[in-house]
Design a protein around this motif. Structure first.
Motif, PDB file in Angstrom:
ATOM      1  N   LEU A 112       0.860  -1.184   0.000  1.00  0.00           N
ATOM      2  CA  LEU A 112       0.000   0.000   0.000  1.00  0.00           C
ATOM      3  C   LEU A 112       0.891   1.227   0.000  1.00  0.00           C
ATOM      4  CD1 LEU A 112      -2.599  -0.990   2.776  1.00  0.00           C
ATOM      5  CD2 LEU A 112      -3.005  -1.017   0.303  1.00  0.00           C
ATOM      6  N   ASP A 113       0.559   2.182  -0.839  1.00  0.00           N
ATOM      7  CA  ASP A 113       1.396   3.371  -0.973  1.00  0.00           C
ATOM      8  C   ASP A 113       0.564   4.630  -0.725  1.00  0.00           C
ATOM      9  OD1 ASP A 113       3.326   5.225  -1.540  1.00  0.00           O
ATOM     10  OD2 ASP A 113       3.607   4.639  -3.626  1.00  0.00           O
ATOM     11  N   SER A 114       0.626   5.143   0.516  1.00  0.00           N
ATOM     12  CA  SER A 114      -0.040   6.400   0.894  1.00  0.00           C
ATOM     13  C   SER A 114      -1.524   6.388   0.532  1.00  0.00           C
ATOM     14  CB  SER A 114       0.648   7.589   0.225  1.00  0.00           C
ATOM     15  OG  SER A 114       1.987   7.694   0.646  1.00  0.00           O
ATOM     16  N   VAL A 115      -2.217   5.370   0.998  1.00  0.00           N
ATOM     17  CA  VAL A 115      -3.646   5.224   0.704  1.00  0.00           C
ATOM     18  C   VAL A 115      -4.482   5.891   1.793  1.00  0.00           C
ATOM     19  CG1 VAL A 115      -5.546   3.579   0.448  1.00  0.00           C
ATOM     20  CG2 VAL A 115      -3.321   3.097  -0.594  1.00  0.00           C
ATOM     21  N   SER A 116      -5.431   6.711   1.383  1.00  0.00           N
ATOM     22  CA  SER A 116      -6.380   7.333   2.306  1.00  0.00           C
ATOM     23  C   SER A 116      -7.791   6.907   1.918  1.00  0.00           C
ATOM     24  CB  SER A 116      -6.268   8.858   2.263  1.00  0.00           C
ATOM     25  OG  SER A 116      -5.000   9.291   2.716  1.00  0.00           O
ATOM     26  N   ILE A 117      -8.621   6.690   2.927  1.00  0.00           N
ATOM     27  CA  ILE A 117     -10.003   6.266   2.684  1.00  0.00           C
ATOM     28  C   ILE A 117     -10.856   6.751   3.836  1.00  0.00           C
ATOM     29  CG2 ILE A 117      -9.664   4.013   3.796  1.00  0.00           C
ATOM     30  CD1 ILE A 117     -11.568   2.827   1.710  1.00  0.00           C
ATOM     31  N   ASP A 118     -12.106   7.086   3.534  1.00  0.00           N
ATOM     32  CA  ASP A 118     -13.001   7.631   4.540  1.00  0.00           C
ATOM     33  C   ASP A 118     -14.348   6.922   4.447  1.00  0.00           C
ATOM     34  OD1 ASP A 118     -13.357   9.953   6.520  1.00  0.00           O
ATOM     35  OD2 ASP A 118     -15.086  10.207   5.215  1.00  0.00           O
ATOM     36  N   VAL A 119     -14.877   6.502   5.602  1.00  0.00           N
ATOM     37  CA  VAL A 119     -16.191   5.865   5.651  1.00  0.00           C
ATOM     38  C   VAL A 119     -17.113   6.736   6.498  1.00  0.00           C
ATOM     39  CG1 VAL A 119     -17.494   3.795   6.241  1.00  0.00           C
ATOM     40  CG2 VAL A 119     -15.104   3.587   5.489  1.00  0.00           C
ATOM     41  N   PRO A 120     -18.012   7.487   5.882  1.00  0.00           N
ATOM     42  CA  PRO A 120     -18.929   8.334   6.651  1.00  0.00           C
ATOM     43  C   PRO A 120     -19.924   7.509   7.465  1.00  0.00           C
ATOM     44  CG  PRO A 120     -18.777   9.048   4.357  1.00  0.00           C
ATOM     45  CD  PRO A 120     -18.145   7.696   4.438  1.00  0.00           C
ATOM     46  N   GLN A 121     -20.550   8.143   8.437  1.00  0.00           N
ATOM     47  CA  GLN A 121     -21.583   7.487   9.215  1.00  0.00           C
ATOM     48  C   GLN A 121     -22.778   7.160   8.322  1.00  0.00           C
ATOM     49  OE1 GLN A 121     -22.556   9.811  12.694  1.00  0.00           O
ATOM     50  NE2 GLN A 121     -20.424  10.100  13.255  1.00  0.00           N
ATOM     51  N   ARG A 122     -23.436   6.034   8.644  1.00  0.00           N
ATOM     52  CA  ARG A 122     -24.638   5.580   7.925  1.00  0.00           C
ATOM     53  C   ARG A 122     -24.416   5.536   6.416  1.00  0.00           C
ATOM     54  NH1 ARG A 122     -29.767   5.461  10.159  1.00  0.00           N
ATOM     55  NH2 ARG A 122     -29.866   5.871  12.409  1.00  0.00           N
ATOM     56  N   SER A 123     -23.316   4.946   5.991  1.00  0.00           N
ATOM     57  CA  SER A 123     -23.009   4.882   4.565  1.00  0.00           C
ATOM     58  C   SER A 123     -22.541   3.489   4.184  1.00  0.00           C
ATOM     59  CB  SER A 123     -21.921   5.899   4.200  1.00  0.00           C
ATOM     60  OG  SER A 123     -20.688   5.527   4.776  1.00  0.00           O
ATOM     61  N   ILE A 124     -22.579   3.221   2.892  1.00  0.00           N
ATOM     62  CA  ILE A 124     -22.012   1.993   2.335  1.00  0.00           C
ATOM     63  C   ILE A 124     -20.890   2.410   1.396  1.00  0.00           C
ATOM     64  CG2 ILE A 124     -22.426  -0.126   1.065  1.00  0.00           C
ATOM     65  CD1 ILE A 124     -25.353   0.062   1.735  1.00  0.00           C
ATOM     66  N   VAL A 125     -19.686   1.957   1.699  1.00  0.00           N
ATOM     67  CA  VAL A 125     -18.507   2.317   0.917  1.00  0.00           C
ATOM     68  C   VAL A 125     -17.905   1.047   0.334  1.00  0.00           C
ATOM     69  CG1 VAL A 125     -16.204   3.357   0.975  1.00  0.00           C
ATOM     70  CG2 VAL A 125     -18.062   4.335   2.348  1.00  0.00           C
ATOM     71  N   GLY A 126     -17.598   1.081  -0.947  1.00  0.00           N
ATOM     72  CA  GLY A 126     -17.018  -0.070  -1.622  1.00  0.00           C
ATOM     73  C   GLY A 126     -15.528   0.095  -1.852  1.00  0.00           C
ATOM     74  N   LEU A 127     -14.812  -1.012  -1.828  1.00  0.00           N
ATOM     75  CA  LEU A 127     -13.382  -1.045  -2.103  1.00  0.00           C
ATOM     76  C   LEU A 127     -13.149  -2.104  -3.173  1.00  0.00           C
ATOM     77  CD1 LEU A 127     -10.519  -0.070  -1.322  1.00  0.00           C
ATOM     78  CD2 LEU A 127     -10.476  -1.894   0.393  1.00  0.00           C
ATOM     79  N   VAL A 128     -12.724  -1.666  -4.351  1.00  0.00           N
ATOM     80  CA  VAL A 128     -12.557  -2.584  -5.469  1.00  0.00           C
ATOM     81  C   VAL A 128     -11.185  -2.403  -6.101  1.00  0.00           C
ATOM     82  CG1 VAL A 128     -15.031  -2.637  -5.971  1.00  0.00           C
ATOM     83  CG2 VAL A 128     -13.575  -0.971  -7.138  1.00  0.00           C
ATOM     84  N   GLY A 129     -10.851  -3.330  -6.974  1.00  0.00           N
ATOM     85  CA  GLY A 129      -9.582  -3.281  -7.681  1.00  0.00           C
ATOM     86  C   GLY A 129      -9.242  -4.656  -8.219  1.00  0.00           C
ATOM     87  N   PRO A 130      -8.391  -4.736  -9.213  1.00  0.00           N
ATOM     88  CA  PRO A 130      -7.977  -6.033  -9.762  1.00  0.00           C
ATOM     89  C   PRO A 130      -7.273  -6.884  -8.701  1.00  0.00           C
ATOM     90  CG  PRO A 130      -7.304  -4.208 -11.182  1.00  0.00           C
ATOM     91  CD  PRO A 130      -7.747  -3.608  -9.896  1.00  0.00           C
ATOM     92  N   ASN A 131      -7.080  -8.163  -8.993  1.00  0.00           N
ATOM     93  CA  ASN A 131      -6.336  -9.037  -8.086  1.00  0.00           C
ATOM     94  C   ASN A 131      -4.938  -8.466  -7.834  1.00  0.00           C
ATOM     95  OD1 ASN A 131      -8.401 -10.913  -7.886  1.00  0.00           O
ATOM     96  ND2 ASN A 131      -7.664 -12.126  -9.611  1.00  0.00           N
ATOM     97  N   GLY A 132      -4.511  -8.498  -6.566  1.00  0.00           N
ATOM     98  CA  GLY A 132      -3.200  -7.980  -6.216  1.00  0.00           C
ATOM     99  C   GLY A 132      -3.154  -6.481  -6.038  1.00  0.00           C
ATOM    100  N   ALA A 133      -4.331  -5.843  -5.988  1.00  0.00           N
ATOM    101  CA  ALA A 133      -4.373  -4.380  -5.891  1.00  0.00           C
ATOM    102  C   ALA A 133      -4.038  -3.870  -4.491  1.00  0.00           C
ATOM    103  CB  ALA A 133      -5.749  -3.863  -6.309  1.00  0.00           C
ATOM    104  N   GLY A 134      -4.166  -4.740  -3.468  1.00  0.00           N
ATOM    105  CA  GLY A 134      -3.892  -4.317  -2.100  1.00  0.00           C
ATOM    106  C   GLY A 134      -5.126  -4.240  -1.226  1.00  0.00           C
ATOM    107  N   LYS A 135      -6.247  -4.721  -1.732  1.00  0.00           N
ATOM    108  CA  LYS A 135      -7.515  -4.635  -0.993  1.00  0.00           C
ATOM    109  C   LYS A 135      -7.465  -5.406   0.326  1.00  0.00           C
ATOM    110  CE  LYS A 135      -9.968  -6.439  -4.279  1.00  0.00           C
ATOM    111  NZ  LYS A 135      -8.885  -6.772  -5.238  1.00  0.00           N
ATOM    112  N   SER A 136      -6.993  -6.633   0.277  1.00  0.00           N
ATOM    113  CA  SER A 136      -6.936  -7.445   1.488  1.00  0.00           C
ATOM    114  C   SER A 136      -5.955  -6.875   2.503  1.00  0.00           C
ATOM    115  CB  SER A 136      -6.554  -8.892   1.149  1.00  0.00           C
ATOM    116  OG  SER A 136      -7.556  -9.500   0.356  1.00  0.00           O
TER     117      SER A 136
END
Length: 265
Positions: free
Chosen positions: A22-46
């Motif tokens: 992971l290289d300087s990744v920022s992510i925000d999950v607001p209250q009462r929201s559904i946020v998705g995280l996607v990307g090709p295999n090996g993208a760093g999601k796990s």
């Protein structure tokens, strides 16, 4: 992190030796929201999920959950603060029933002292108080698990097990749920049912959802916002419509230079 955020990761970097996952990744999950995280295999999601849930400590960057810095907090500490997660491969007890799993999770939230009796003698599972029964019944009904509530997990298909994991996570009444491939193993009808359930959960239970999915269409259908990773870098973030039309996202999934092609037209 904004005042309405439930979870925030800021400039998170994760190195494994010489590999930058992971290289300087920022992510925000607001209250009462559904946020998705996607990307090709090996993208760093796990890897990012591991950092957010406390299974991994980032090389640098911060993770904040409900105004608390949890960057170095354990998964157990985060769970006690209100974070729950499911796994890509269901972590369930094969000999316990669907209902037993939800009861045990309910008792983690409301009657932790009974767990020893429940797990090692089974006696506690046969004497549920009325309020517990009502909460468990509500979750079983919400996720449509009634027909299999008294069946052992070992006798169920993968799709049903995933629904049980979601129900078990909800039983501890989290404020944030991290869902790892929740639709994997579900057919089209089951996926549609799960999508409706997740949307209803956010509306009714004051919970935020962040989930990793290979089913990009599901993500674009139900998420309020979507983050896209590729080779450990966040390449896009925005509404489903913005992500659907983003040239960098299309290039990552199609494996071709979409931007150049569009300029040539």
């Amino acid at each position: 992190m904004s005042a309405s955020s439930r979870l925030s990761a800021h400039e998170v970097t994760m190195r494994f030796g010489g590999l930058v996952a992971l290289d300087s990744v920022s992510i925000d999950v607001p209250q009462r929201s559904i946020v998705g995280l996607v990307g090709p295999n090996g993208a760093g999601k796990s890897t990012l999920f591991g950092v957010l849930s406390g299974l991994l400590t980032p090389t640098s960057g911060t993770v904040t959950f409900d105004d608390a810095d949890v960057t170095r907090a354990s998964a157990r500490t985060r769970a006690r603060l209100g974070m729950a997660r499911t796994f890509q491969h269901p972590e369930l007890f094969s000999t316990l029933t669907v209902r037993d799993h939800i009861v045990l999770a309910d008792r983690i939230r409301y009657s932790r002292a009974r767990l020893w009796t429940d797990l090692f003698t089974g006696r506690g599972l046969r004497r549920p108080p009325a309020d517990e029964t009502a909460r468990v019944d509500d979750l079983i009904d919400t996720l449509g698990l009634g027909p299999i509530a008294h069946r052992a997990i070992g006798d169920l298909p993968l799709g049903s097990c995933r629904l049980v994991e979601v129900a078990r996570a909800l039983a501890v009444e989290p404020t944030l749920m991290l869902l790892d491939e929740p639709s994997s193993g579900l057919d089209v009808a089951e996926t549609a049912e799960l999508a409706a359930v997740l949307q209803q959960v956010v509306a009714d239970r004051d919970v935020s959802l962040l989930f990793v999915e290979h089913d990009v269409e599901l993500v674009l259908r139900i998420c309020d916002s979507v983050h896209v990773l590729d080779f450990g870098v966040k390449i896009a973030a925005g509404t489903p419509e913005e992500i659907r039309n983003d040239p960098a996202v299309r290039a990552a999934y199609l494996g071709e230079d979409v931007t150049s092609q569009e300029k040539a037209r």
